[in-house]
Design a protein around this motif. Structure first.
Motif, PDB file in Angstrom:
ATOM      1  N   UNK A 155       0.603  -1.498  -0.017  1.00 31.83           N
ATOM      2  CA  UNK A 155      -0.166  -0.645  -0.225  1.00 31.83           C
ATOM      3  C   UNK A 155       0.927   1.144   0.084  1.00 31.83           C
ATOM      4  N   UNK A 156       1.958   0.939  -0.920  1.00 34.46           N
ATOM      5  CA  UNK A 156       2.559   2.269  -0.857  1.00 34.46           C
ATOM      6  C   UNK A 156       2.280   3.805  -1.050  1.00 34.46           C
ATOM      7  N   UNK A 157       1.518   3.800  -2.070  1.00 36.36           N
ATOM      8  CA  UNK A 157       0.279   5.220  -2.594  1.00 36.36           C
ATOM      9  C   UNK A 157      -0.342   5.883  -1.407  1.00 36.36           C
ATOM     10  N   UNK A 158      -0.496   5.101  -0.698  1.00 35.21           N
ATOM     11  CA  UNK A 158      -1.042   5.791   0.340  1.00 35.21           C
ATOM     12  C   UNK A 158      -0.486   5.783   1.380  1.00 35.21           C
ATOM     13  N   UNK A 159       0.240   5.402   2.092  1.00 33.98           N
ATOM     14  CA  UNK A 159       1.644   5.189   3.208  1.00 33.98           C
ATOM     15  C   UNK A 159       2.369   6.675   2.842  1.00 33.98           C
ATOM     16  N   UNK A 160       2.825   6.500   1.705  1.00 34.92           N
ATOM     17  CA  UNK A 160       3.950   7.702   1.485  1.00 34.92           C
ATOM     18  C   UNK A 160       3.303   8.835   1.361  1.00 34.92           C
ATOM     19  N   UNK A 161       1.623   8.765   1.788  1.00 40.09           N
ATOM     20  CA  UNK A 161       1.100  10.384   1.686  1.00 40.09           C
ATOM     21  C   UNK A 161       1.327  10.861   2.581  1.00 40.09           C
ATOM     22  N   UNK A 162       1.700   9.783   4.083  1.00 41.45           N
ATOM     23  CA  UNK A 162       0.901   9.540   5.562  1.00 41.45           C
ATOM     24  C   UNK A 162       1.807  10.715   6.240  1.00 41.45           C
ATOM     25  N   UNK A 163       1.572  11.616   7.046  1.00 42.56           N
ATOM     26  CA  UNK A 163       2.613  12.209   8.104  1.00 42.56           C
ATOM     27  C   UNK A 163       4.077  11.809   8.809  1.00 42.56           C
ATOM     28  N   UNK A 164       3.314  10.521   9.115  1.00 41.75           N
ATOM     29  CA  UNK A 164       4.748   9.612   9.942  1.00 41.75           C
ATOM     30  C   UNK A 164       5.980   9.961   8.317  1.00 41.75           C
ATOM     31  N   UNK A 165       5.209   8.801   6.697  1.00 42.66           N
ATOM     32  CA  UNK A 165       6.057   9.271   6.338  1.00 42.66           C
ATOM     33  C   UNK A 165       7.189  10.391   5.684  1.00 42.66           C
ATOM     34  N   UNK A 185      14.419   6.201   3.907  1.00 39.59           N
ATOM     35  CA  UNK A 185      13.505   6.123   3.113  1.00 39.59           C
ATOM     36  C   UNK A 185      13.937   5.678   1.363  1.00 39.59           C
ATOM     37  N   UNK A 186      15.276   5.613   0.703  1.00 38.88           N
ATOM     38  CA  UNK A 186      15.543   5.222  -0.184  1.00 38.88           C
ATOM     39  C   UNK A 186      15.612   3.584  -0.573  1.00 38.88           C
ATOM     40  N   UNK A 187      16.114   3.360   1.229  1.00 39.87           N
ATOM     41  CA  UNK A 187      15.576   1.272   0.813  1.00 39.87           C
ATOM     42  C   UNK A 187      14.031   1.276   0.464  1.00 39.87           C
ATOM     43  N   UNK A 188      13.012   1.714   0.810  1.00 39.93           N
ATOM     44  CA  UNK A 188      11.566   1.843   0.518  1.00 39.93           C
ATOM     45  C   UNK A 188      11.326   1.802  -0.320  1.00 39.93           C
ATOM     46  N   UNK A 189      11.573   2.651  -0.904  1.00 40.66           N
ATOM     47  CA  UNK A 189      11.088   3.298  -2.634  1.00 40.66           C
ATOM     48  C   UNK A 189      11.818   1.963  -3.237  1.00 40.66           C
ATOM     49  N   UNK A 190      13.130   1.858  -3.180  1.00 36.07           N
ATOM     50  CA  UNK A 190      14.352   0.244  -4.153  1.00 36.07           C
ATOM     51  C   UNK A 190      13.182  -1.169  -3.716  1.00 36.07           C
ATOM     52  N   UNK A 191      12.923  -1.235  -2.805  1.00 37.38           N
ATOM     53  CA  UNK A 191      12.143  -2.445  -1.984  1.00 37.38           C
ATOM     54  C   UNK A 191      10.860  -2.388  -3.471  1.00 37.38           C
ATOM     55  N   UNK A 192       9.840  -0.800  -2.923  1.00 30.05           N
ATOM     56  CA  UNK A 192       8.814  -1.052  -3.930  1.00 30.05           C
ATOM     57  C   UNK A 192       9.094  -1.539  -5.437  1.00 30.05           C
ATOM     58  N   UNK A 193      10.088  -0.784  -5.254  1.00 29.08           N
ATOM     59  CA  UNK A 193      10.281  -0.668  -7.265  1.00 29.08           C
ATOM     60  C   UNK A 193      11.178  -2.533  -7.436  1.00 29.08           C
TER      61      UNK A 193
END
Length: 397
Positions: A220-230, A241-249
């Motif tokens: 659920x990367x699309x909605x989680x990436x818009x949260x305040x915690x992100x 953040x870079x690790x998470x984006x790479x994991x999504x890719x």
């Protein structure tokens, strides 16, 4: 059919030899029939084999709450809570923020946590009471940490689970740490707190919990990436953040690769079904097409080969096409490729009833290594799909 599109070139003599080697009877059919021999159809049920039933699957563990997993009688837990809350016989004072004091017992603390045992051994005794300080934790959370290894409760865990996870990790209380991890994994995670829990799990050496959080973020990367915690995490820990984006890719790439393999497998299964239908038509005949010495069954009779209907239309076109030159007609080119694929998979060309089987066997010797490698790879994958289909049919029955 992109996987089977191997470029071929045949002399005109092979085209002329098709008619006498494969004499067929063709009933009147609709000229608008689909020429795609891989037309999807449900396979007819196969005869049931006398195979013993497999043993039953292991029973799944019930997802019960923490309260249901505690078998201590309620009366006993009430005595413990009264003992801890009233501090009966306490010989330790735990100082928290705002100078709050929690009465505790040295013997229980020493048994539960080796870290607390060392702190108590180094502390000073005043009026027969040892005093230790644990700052940075709310008094309520610290009081629950003090007696929670004896009495679990859903409401307590839901309210103080994050504080208790940190305390259980810092002071080495494995049993409490496992309970905290299970609580977080069993539905407590949300898209608003999953980033915070992930960072906490990485800091508290909880790899399973970190994996659960990572899986939720990827899904659920699309909605989680818009949260305040992100947004806070982006400024505080850009490496994460870079690790998470790479994991999504990476997960997206793996998903596309899996989808591609599934589609390729479908093509190989269709080719295997086409080989089965080709043998069936050339050897026994089918509804509207077959050898001259075989009685046709008629178009109303059901056929057990999924690709038979499409292959019938393809052969009907092939027999009447005026072009019939490899490369000149798409449907005829597909028929040539099917005939060659059969020849490469056939182990008995001398007695095979499929047209041009022996001719293609001889033609293989004259092809380049590059073409030979392509065909061998295709044959290997179709054979693998064949074996997988047989194994699947055995498991069904």
């Amino acid at each position: 059919m992109g996987s089977s599109a191997v470029e071929i070139s045949w002399p005109s003599s092979s085209i002329d030899s098709f008619e006498p080697s494969f004499v067929i009877q063709i009933e009147g059919g609709n000229s608008s029939d689909n020429l795609d021999f891989l037309e999807s159809a449900r396979p007819s049920p196969r005869p049931r084999l006398d195979i013993p039933k497999p043993p039953p699957l292991p029973r799944r563990r019930s997802n019960r709450g923490l309260a249901a997993s505690c078998f201590v009688p309620k009366e006993t837990k009430d005595i413990w809570e009264k003992l801890f809350s009233e501090g009966y016989g306490a010989d330790v004072h735990i100082l928290t923020d705002y100078e709050s004091i929690i009465a505790a017992h040295q013997s229980i603390l020493s048994i539960a946590s080796p870290v607390l045992r060392n702190l108590l051994q180094q502390s000073k005794i005043k009026n027969h009471v040892r005093t230790i300080r644990i700052p940075g934790v709310p008094c309520d959370a610290m009081s629950k940490f003090w007696f929670l290894w004896c009495s679990y409760g859903e409401e307590v865990m839901q309210k103080f689970v994050l504080h208790l996870l940190v305390l259980s990790h810092s002071y080495v209380v494995p049993s409490l740490k496992r309970v905290c991890e299970q609580t977080l994994e069993r539905g407590w995670l949300t898209k608003e707190n999953v980033i915070d829990v992930l960072q906490l799990a990485r800091g508290c050496d909880a790899p399973r919990l970190a994996f659960v959080c990572l899986r939720m973020i990827v899904r659920d990367f699309k909605s989680i990436s818009t949260t305040e915690a992100w947004k806070v995490m982006r400024h505080a820990d850009p490496t994460l953040e870079q690790e998470l984006v790479e994991s999504v890719v990476e997960e997206d790439s793996r998903r596309q690769e899996r989808s591609k393999k599934v589609e390729e497998k479908k093509v190989y299964v269709q080719l295997y079904e086409a080989m089965e239908a080709l043998l069936h038509i050339c050897k026994d005949g089918c509804r509207t097409i077959g050898p001259r010495d075989k009685a046709l069954k008629g178009s109303q009779v059901a056929c057990g080969f999924p690709a038979c209907k499409g292959l019938e239309a393809l052969i009907r076109h092939f027999s009447g096409c005026r072009t019939k030159v490899p490369g000149g007609c798409v449907h005829c080119k597909r028929m040539w490729q099917l005939l060659e694929l059969h020849s490469r998979m056939c182990n008995d060309p001398d007695f095979c009833k499929v047209p041009l089987c022996r001719h293609f066997k001889v033609k293989m010797m004259q092809q380049s290594k590059k073409e030979e490698v392509k065909w061998k790879m295709l044959v290997r994958k179709v054979t693998a799909a064949k074996n997988a289909q047989k194994l699947l049919s055995f498991r069904r029955f």
